[in-house]
Write a protein that holds these residues in place. Structure first.
Motif, PDB file in Angstrom:
ATOM      1  N   THR A  89      -7.917  43.190  10.638  1.00 52.93           N
ATOM      2  CA  THR A  89      -6.979  43.253  11.761  1.00 52.93           C
ATOM      3  C   THR A  89      -7.619  42.746  13.052  1.00 52.93           C
ATOM      4  O   THR A  89      -6.961  42.656  14.078  1.00 52.93           O
ATOM      5  CB  THR A  89      -6.527  44.707  11.989  1.00 52.93           C
ATOM      6  OG1 THR A  89      -7.686  45.492  12.291  1.00 52.93           O
ATOM      7  CG2 THR A  89      -5.817  45.282  10.780  1.00 52.93           C
ATOM      8  N   GLY A  90      -8.902  42.450  12.973  1.00 53.86           N
ATOM      9  CA  GLY A  90      -9.604  41.996  14.179  1.00 53.86           C
ATOM     10  C   GLY A  90     -10.155  43.140  15.002  1.00 53.86           C
ATOM     11  O   GLY A  90     -10.862  42.929  15.985  1.00 53.86           O
ATOM     12  N   GLU A  91      -9.823  44.359  14.592  1.00 59.18           N
ATOM     13  CA  GLU A  91     -10.309  45.543  15.315  1.00 59.18           C
ATOM     14  C   GLU A  91     -10.719  46.603  14.297  1.00 59.18           C
ATOM     15  O   GLU A  91     -10.210  46.636  13.174  1.00 59.18           O
ATOM     16  CB  GLU A  91      -9.217  46.110  16.214  1.00 59.18           C
ATOM     17  CG  GLU A  91      -8.896  45.252  17.433  1.00 59.18           C
ATOM     18  CD  GLU A  91      -7.781  45.841  18.272  1.00 59.18           C
ATOM     19  OE1 GLU A  91      -7.994  46.051  19.479  1.00 59.18           O
ATOM     20  OE2 GLU A  91      -6.699  46.112  17.704  1.00 59.18           O
ATOM     21  N   ALA A  92     -11.609  47.470  14.697  1.00 60.78           N
ATOM     22  CA  ALA A  92     -12.033  48.551  13.789  1.00 60.78           C
ATOM     23  C   ALA A  92     -12.699  49.668  14.584  1.00 60.78           C
ATOM     24  O   ALA A  92     -13.163  49.470  15.716  1.00 60.78           O
ATOM     25  CB  ALA A  92     -12.998  48.021  12.735  1.00 60.78           C
ATOM     26  N   TYR A  93     -12.726  50.848  13.953  1.00 55.61           N
ATOM     27  CA  TYR A  93     -13.463  51.964  14.554  1.00 55.61           C
ATOM     28  C   TYR A  93     -14.947  51.795  14.243  1.00 55.61           C
ATOM     29  O   TYR A  93     -15.329  51.650  13.072  1.00 55.61           O
ATOM     30  CB  TYR A  93     -12.984  53.294  13.968  1.00 55.61           C
ATOM     31  CG  TYR A  93     -11.695  53.811  14.548  1.00 55.61           C
ATOM     32  CD1 TYR A  93     -11.692  54.475  15.766  1.00 55.61           C
ATOM     33  CD2 TYR A  93     -10.487  53.665  13.873  1.00 55.61           C
ATOM     34  CE1 TYR A  93     -10.510  54.978  16.308  1.00 55.61           C
ATOM     35  CE2 TYR A  93      -9.305  54.153  14.404  1.00 55.61           C
ATOM     36  CZ  TYR A  93      -9.323  54.815  15.617  1.00 55.61           C
ATOM     37  OH  TYR A  93      -8.160  55.302  16.143  1.00 55.61           O
ATOM     38  N   LEU A  94     -15.771  51.853  15.273  1.00 53.22           N
ATOM     39  CA  LEU A  94     -17.226  51.806  15.096  1.00 53.22           C
ATOM     40  C   LEU A  94     -17.859  52.888  15.968  1.00 53.22           C
ATOM     41  O   LEU A  94     -17.337  53.211  17.039  1.00 53.22           O
ATOM     42  CB  LEU A  94     -17.778  50.437  15.529  1.00 53.22           C
ATOM     43  CG  LEU A  94     -17.356  49.223  14.705  1.00 53.22           C
ATOM     44  CD1 LEU A  94     -17.867  47.946  15.373  1.00 53.22           C
ATOM     45  CD2 LEU A  94     -17.893  49.318  13.276  1.00 53.22           C
ATOM     46  N   TYR A  95     -18.961  53.445  15.487  1.00 55.90           N
ATOM     47  CA  TYR A  95     -19.688  54.386  16.333  1.00 55.90           C
ATOM     48  C   TYR A  95     -20.527  53.601  17.333  1.00 55.90           C
ATOM     49  O   TYR A  95     -21.312  52.744  16.946  1.00 55.90           O
ATOM     50  CB  TYR A  95     -20.570  55.323  15.500  1.00 55.90           C
ATOM     51  CG  TYR A  95     -19.786  56.519  15.015  1.00 55.90           C
ATOM     52  CD1 TYR A  95     -19.473  57.556  15.890  1.00 55.90           C
ATOM     53  CD2 TYR A  95     -19.322  56.592  13.706  1.00 55.90           C
ATOM     54  CE1 TYR A  95     -18.721  58.648  15.459  1.00 55.90           C
ATOM     55  CE2 TYR A  95     -18.580  57.675  13.270  1.00 55.90           C
ATOM     56  CZ  TYR A  95     -18.275  58.701  14.161  1.00 55.90           C
ATOM     57  OH  TYR A  95     -17.523  59.769  13.744  1.00 55.90           O
ATOM     58  N   LYS A  96     -20.329  53.900  18.609  1.00 59.76           N
ATOM     59  CA  LYS A  96     -21.081  53.228  19.672  1.00 59.76           C
ATOM     60  C   LYS A  96     -22.065  54.222  20.296  1.00 59.76           C
ATOM     61  O   LYS A  96     -21.782  55.421  20.385  1.00 59.76           O
ATOM     62  CB  LYS A  96     -20.118  52.701  20.747  1.00 59.76           C
ATOM     63  CG  LYS A  96     -19.255  51.551  20.263  1.00 59.76           C
ATOM     64  CD  LYS A  96     -20.110  50.305  20.080  1.00 59.76           C
ATOM     65  CE  LYS A  96     -19.289  49.101  19.646  1.00 59.76           C
ATOM     66  NZ  LYS A  96     -20.144  47.917  19.463  1.00 59.76           N
ATOM     67  N   GLN A  97     -23.178  53.691  20.728  1.00 60.83           N
ATOM     68  CA  GLN A  97     -24.212  54.535  21.328  1.00 60.83           C
ATOM     69  C   GLN A  97     -23.755  55.108  22.678  1.00 60.83           C
ATOM     70  O   GLN A  97     -23.054  54.445  23.439  1.00 60.83           O
ATOM     71  CB  GLN A  97     -25.480  53.707  21.581  1.00 60.83           C
ATOM     72  CG  GLN A  97     -26.198  53.298  20.313  1.00 60.83           C
ATOM     73  CD  GLN A  97     -26.792  54.504  19.583  1.00 60.83           C
ATOM     74  OE1 GLN A  97     -27.468  55.316  20.180  1.00 60.83           O
ATOM     75  NE2 GLN A  97     -26.516  54.617  18.300  1.00 60.83           N
ATOM     76  N   ILE A  98     -24.165  56.325  22.916  1.00 64.71           N
ATOM     77  CA  ILE A  98     -23.986  56.909  24.251  1.00 64.71           C
ATOM     78  C   ILE A  98     -25.314  56.735  24.969  1.00 64.71           C
ATOM     79  O   ILE A  98     -26.371  57.064  24.428  1.00 64.71           O
ATOM     80  CB  ILE A  98     -23.622  58.416  24.169  1.00 64.71           C
ATOM     81  CG1 ILE A  98     -22.269  58.622  23.489  1.00 64.71           C
ATOM     82  CG2 ILE A  98     -23.617  59.042  25.561  1.00 64.71           C
ATOM     83  CD1 ILE A  98     -21.928  60.093  23.213  1.00 64.71           C
ATOM     84  N   LEU A  99     -25.258  56.209  26.171  1.00 66.74           N
ATOM     85  CA  LEU A  99     -26.462  56.090  26.993  1.00 66.74           C
ATOM     86  C   LEU A  99     -26.046  56.417  28.431  1.00 66.74           C
ATOM     87  O   LEU A  99     -25.332  55.642  29.062  1.00 66.74           O
ATOM     88  CB  LEU A  99     -27.034  54.677  26.903  1.00 66.74           C
ATOM     89  CG  LEU A  99     -28.442  54.506  27.473  1.00 66.74           C
ATOM     90  CD1 LEU A  99     -29.461  55.377  26.745  1.00 66.74           C
ATOM     91  CD2 LEU A  99     -28.869  53.048  27.408  1.00 66.74           C
ATOM     92  N   SER A 100     -26.440  57.576  28.892  1.00 68.98           N
ATOM     93  CA  SER A 100     -25.911  58.051  30.176  1.00 68.98           C
ATOM     94  C   SER A 100     -26.964  58.873  30.917  1.00 68.98           C
ATOM     95  O   SER A 100     -28.054  59.126  30.386  1.00 68.98           O
ATOM     96  CB  SER A 100     -24.679  58.926  29.918  1.00 68.98           C
ATOM     97  OG  SER A 100     -25.039  60.035  29.108  1.00 68.98           O
ATOM     98  N   GLY A 101     -26.629  59.270  32.125  1.00 68.92           N
ATOM     99  CA  GLY A 101     -27.595  60.044  32.914  1.00 68.92           C
ATOM    100  C   GLY A 101     -26.919  61.014  33.859  1.00 68.92           C
ATOM    101  O   GLY A 101     -25.771  60.822  34.271  1.00 68.92           O
ATOM    102  N   LEU A 102     -27.624  62.091  34.146  1.00 72.54           N
ATOM    103  CA  LEU A 102     -27.156  63.083  35.115  1.00 72.54           C
ATOM    104  C   LEU A 102     -28.351  63.487  35.968  1.00 72.54           C
ATOM    105  O   LEU A 102     -29.411  63.834  35.438  1.00 72.54           O
ATOM    106  CB  LEU A 102     -26.599  64.318  34.384  1.00 72.54           C
ATOM    107  CG  LEU A 102     -26.331  65.552  35.241  1.00 72.54           C
ATOM    108  CD1 LEU A 102     -25.133  65.324  36.160  1.00 72.54           C
ATOM    109  CD2 LEU A 102     -26.066  66.784  34.370  1.00 72.54           C
TER     110      LEU A 102
END
Lengths: 450, 151
Positions: A268-281
Motif C-alpha cells: 500500500t506504500g505505507e506500513a506500521y514500523l517501530y520508530k526510535q524515541i530520542l528525546s530529552g528533559l
C-alpha cells in the motif's frame, strides 16, 4: 470444616501478632472540591477515605497496609471505587558485613519515584532494594502496574492505554513493567548531592491481547502498538549560599513507538514500523528561603522537554522519522489551571510564599501559608503536546500564562485545609479554533486524620 | 558512647539555659535501660518541667504524678512505659495543645500522634511500643527545644 479452621487460625495469628507487637492504625479522610471552566469538566467533588495499618514484626520487619475508597462526582469515573493503596513488607537490616552498612528490602505494593519526580512517581507492585554504603546509596526496584485500579493512576502512554482509560468495563491500569536503578552520592563536593537514575518501562500488553504488529499495511484507527521507553538521568542539587538552594537535572529518553509511515516495501506504500524515541528533559530550580521575613520562600523553576515537529497527537502521534517528543511515564506537572505534561514544553515558574502569622506562637493561623505562582508556558517546537486543545500545526512559541494564588492552613496537627485559584490566559494563535478560551480553576481541599 | 556524651551535653547545656539540671547518676541509669521504666520516665519529664526538684527520686516523681490529676493511670508495680503514655506525660507537663482528636479524646493514642507530628519522635510512632532510655532522653530534648521555641 478444614477451610473454616484454617481461616480461623489465620485470623487468630494476625490478631495475635497485631496485639503482640506495637501496631498502629488510623483513618485519613480528605475531600477535594474543584471547578474548572475547561470543556467537559465543571464542578467535581471527590471524597476519599484511607484506612491504614502499620505493624512492626520483630526488630527488622514492618508490615504496612492501606486501603482507600472514593466517592466521586466526576462523570469520567464511577460514583464509588476503591483500591489497595499500599500493602508491603519492609525489612531494614543495618550494619551488614558485606560492604553495605544498610540493606532495605521492600516487597508488595508501594509508592516509588525517581529523583526528579517528573518522569516517574507512582505506586506499583514489586520489589525494592536499597544498599546503603558509607558514601552512597544504591537503589534497585522492579514493579508491575497492571493490578492497580486505573481510577487512581495516570499511566496512559499508548493509544491502547488511552482506549482502555475511556472504557468503563476495564478496571485495571495499563500493564507495564517498571525497572529503576538509582545511585545517590550525597555531599560529593561542597555539600552538593549527585544522583544517577536509569528507568526502563516495558509495555506488556502484547502478552495479554492483540496489538498492531509491525509491518501491517493498512491504517487501523481503533488499535495501536506498544510504547517501550528508557530514561537515563543525572541530577545535582545542594546549597549555593545560606538560604539559597538549587537543583538541576537532565534525562535522556529513548525507546520505541509504533508509527504508520511511508514504506517502499509495502503493497500500500505505507506500513506500521517501530520508530526510535530520542528525546530529552531538563530542569533547573532555584529556591531562596528567608526565614526572618515571615518564613518566605521565593523560587524559580525552569523545565524544558523536547517535542516532535511531525507529531499530530500526544499519544502515538509520530508521523515520520524518530519520535523526539519526551514522554514521561507518570510524573509531576507545573501550572494550576493549565497543567500540561512534560512533553514538547518549555515553562518557567516564578513562585513566592510566606507565613504571615508565623511569629504569633499558638495562634490558630500560625501555620497559614499564602503564595502566588506565575507560569508562562511555551511550545519549543511545532507538533502536539499533552493538551489536546493546543494546535499541533502551530509553530514553536508562546502558549499562555498560568497565574495562581494559593493558601494552606493546618490549624491542628490532624486537620489540613487548602485552597487554590488559577487563571490561564492562552495565546489564541497556539490553540485550535473554539478551544482557546481562558481557563478558570478553583480548588478547596481538606483532610482529617484520626 | 559518643551519643551518650552528646545527649548528656545537650541536656546539660539546655538544662542550664532553662534553669534545671538532671542528676547525672539517674540519667546514667536511664541511658542504660533498653525499655525505660515508668517511674524513671515520670522523673525525667516532671523534673524537666520543673514540677519536681531534680534531686527527687523516681518514687517521689510517681507520688507527684498522682497529685497532678492528669488522668494518667499509675501502675502499682514497676513496669515499662509505652511511647503513648510517655507522650501523654509530655503533653500534660509541657502544656502541648494537641490536635482536634486529642482535644476530644485526650490520651496516649493521640498524644503519640502529636509528638510524631511535632517531630519529637522520628521512628515508629506507635503508641503501644516501648522505648529505650536513650530515645526517651532524645524525645525530651526535642520537647524542651520546642518549648523554648514557643517563647
Amino acid at each position: 470444616m478444614k477451610t473454616k479452621k484454617t481461616l480461623l487460625s489465620i485470623i487468630l495469628i494476625v490478631v495475635g501478632a497485631t496485639f503482640l507487637y506495637s501496631f498502629d492504625f488510623g483513618v485519613v479522610i480528605d475531600n477535594s472540591s474543584s471547578y474548572s471552566s475547561k470543556e467537559g469538566e465543571g464542578f467535581i467533588q471527590e471524597n476519599n477515605a484511607h484506612l491504614w495499618l502499620n505493624l512492626p514484626l520483630g526488630k527488622s520487619w514492618v508490615f504496612n497496609a492501606s486501603v482507600m475508597g472514593t466517592f466521586s462526582t466526576d462523570e469520567d469515573k464511577p460514583v464509588l471505587f476503591a483500591d489497595i493503596e499500599t500493602l508491603s513488607l519492609k525489612g531494614t537490616f543495618p550494619h551488614l558485613e558485606n560492604g553495605a552498612n544498610l540493606f532495605v528490602l521492600e516487597l508488595g505494593r508501594f509508592f516509588h519515584k525517581e529523583f526528579s519526580g517528573f518522569v516517574f512517581a507512582h505506586r506499583m507492585d514489586g520489589v525494592r532494594m536499597e544498599f546503603g554504603y558509607p558514601s552512597s546509596t544504591l537503589q534497585i526496584a522492579l514493579g508491575y502496574t497492571g493490578l492497580l485500579n486505573k481510577y487512581y493512576t495516570s499511566l496512559v502512554m499508548s493509544k491502547l492505554d488511552a482506549l482502555d482509560d475511556l472504557d468503563k468495563d476495564i478496571l485495571l491500569a495499563p500493564r507495564r513493567l517498571i525497572g529503576t536503578i538509582s545511585l545517590s552520592i550525597p555531599e560529593i563536593f561542597a555539600r552538593q548531592n549527585l544522583n544517577f537514575s536509569i528507568l526502563v518501562n516495558e509495555d506488556l500488553r502484547h502478552l495479554f491481547e492483540d496489538v498492531i504488529k509491525e509491518g501491517k499495511e493498512t491504517f487501523d484507527p481503533s488499535s495501536g502498538g506498544l510504547v517501550d521507553t528508557q530514561y537515563f538521568g543525572v541530577g545535582l542539587d545542594g546549597p549555593i549560599s545560606k538560604g539559597l538552594f538549587y537543583s538541576a537535572f537532565f534525562y535522556l529518553g529513548t525507546g520505541r513507538m509504533l508509527t504508520f509511515v511511508p514504506d517502499s516495501q509495502s503493497n500500500t506504500g505505507e506500513a506500521y514500523l517501530y520508530k526510535q524515541i530520542l528525546s530529552g528533559l531538563g530542569g533547573l530550580s532555584v529556591r531562596y528561603y528567608l526565614e526572618e521575613f515571615f518564613q518566605s520562600v521565593a523560587s524559580v523553576q525552569i523545565l524544558y522537554a523536547t517535542g516532535d515537529s511531525d507529531s499530530i497527537s500526544y499519544i502515538e502521534g509520530n508521523r515520520s522519522g524518530n519520535a523526539n517528543m519526551f514522554l514521561p511515564i507518570s510524573g509531576n506537572a507545573l501550572g494550576t489551571a493549565f497543567q500540561p505534561k512534560v512533553s514538547n514544553l518549555f515553562a518557567t515558574e516564578l513562585a513566592y510564599s510566606l507565613k504571615p502569622f508565623s511569629g504569633v506562637k499558638g495562634f490558630i493561623l500560625e501555620s497559614l501559608q499564602a503564595g502566588a505562582k506565575l507560569t508562562p508556558f511555551f511550545k519549543p517546537s511545532k507538533g502536539a503536546m499533552s493538551e489536546g486543545e493546543v494546535d499541533p500545526a502551530a509553530g514553536a512559541g508562546y502558549l499562555g500564562t498560568d497565574l495562581a494564588v494559593f493558601a494552606n492552613l493546618r490549624p491542628f496537627s490532624d486537620l489540613g485545609l487548602g485552597a487554590s485559584l488559577g487563571f490561564f490566559l492562552p495565546n489564541k494563535s497556539a490553540f485550535l479554533p473554539g478551544k482557546d478560551d481562558p481557563i478558570v480553576y478553583g480548588q478547596f481541599v481538606f483532610s482529617f486524620s484520626f | 558512647m559518643r551519643r551518650k556524651i552528646y545527649l548528656l551535653v545537650a541536656l546539660i547545656v539546655l538544662g542550664t539555659a532553662i534553669g534545671f539540671a538532671q542528676s547525672n547518676a539517674l540519667i546514667d541509669q536511664v541511658l542504660g535501660q533498653k525499655k525505660v521504666g515508668f517511674s524513671y520516665a515520670t522523673y525525667l519529664v516532671l523534673s524537666a518541667a520543673g514540677i519536681i526538684k531534680d534531686t527527687a527520686t523516681p518514687e517521689q516523681a510517681i507520688e507527684a504524678l498522682k497529685q497532678q490529676n492528669w488522668g494518667i493511670s499509675v501502675p502499682e508495680e514497676p513496669t515499662d512505659i509505652s511511647l503513648g503514655k510517655y507522650a501523654y506525660l509530655l503533653m500534660k507537663a509541657f502544656d502541648i495543645p494537641g490536635g482536634l482528636m486529642y482535644k476530644l479524646i485526650p490520651g496516649p493514642r493521640y498524644a503519640a500522634r502529636e509528638i510524631a507530628y511535632l517531630g519529637f519522635v522520628t521512628e515508629n510512632p506507635s503508641p503501644y511500643r516501648s522505648l529505650s532510655g536513650e530515645e526517651a532522653l532524645q524525645i525530651l530534648h526535642n520537647a524542651l527545644a520546642w518549648k523554648e521555641g514557643q517563647k
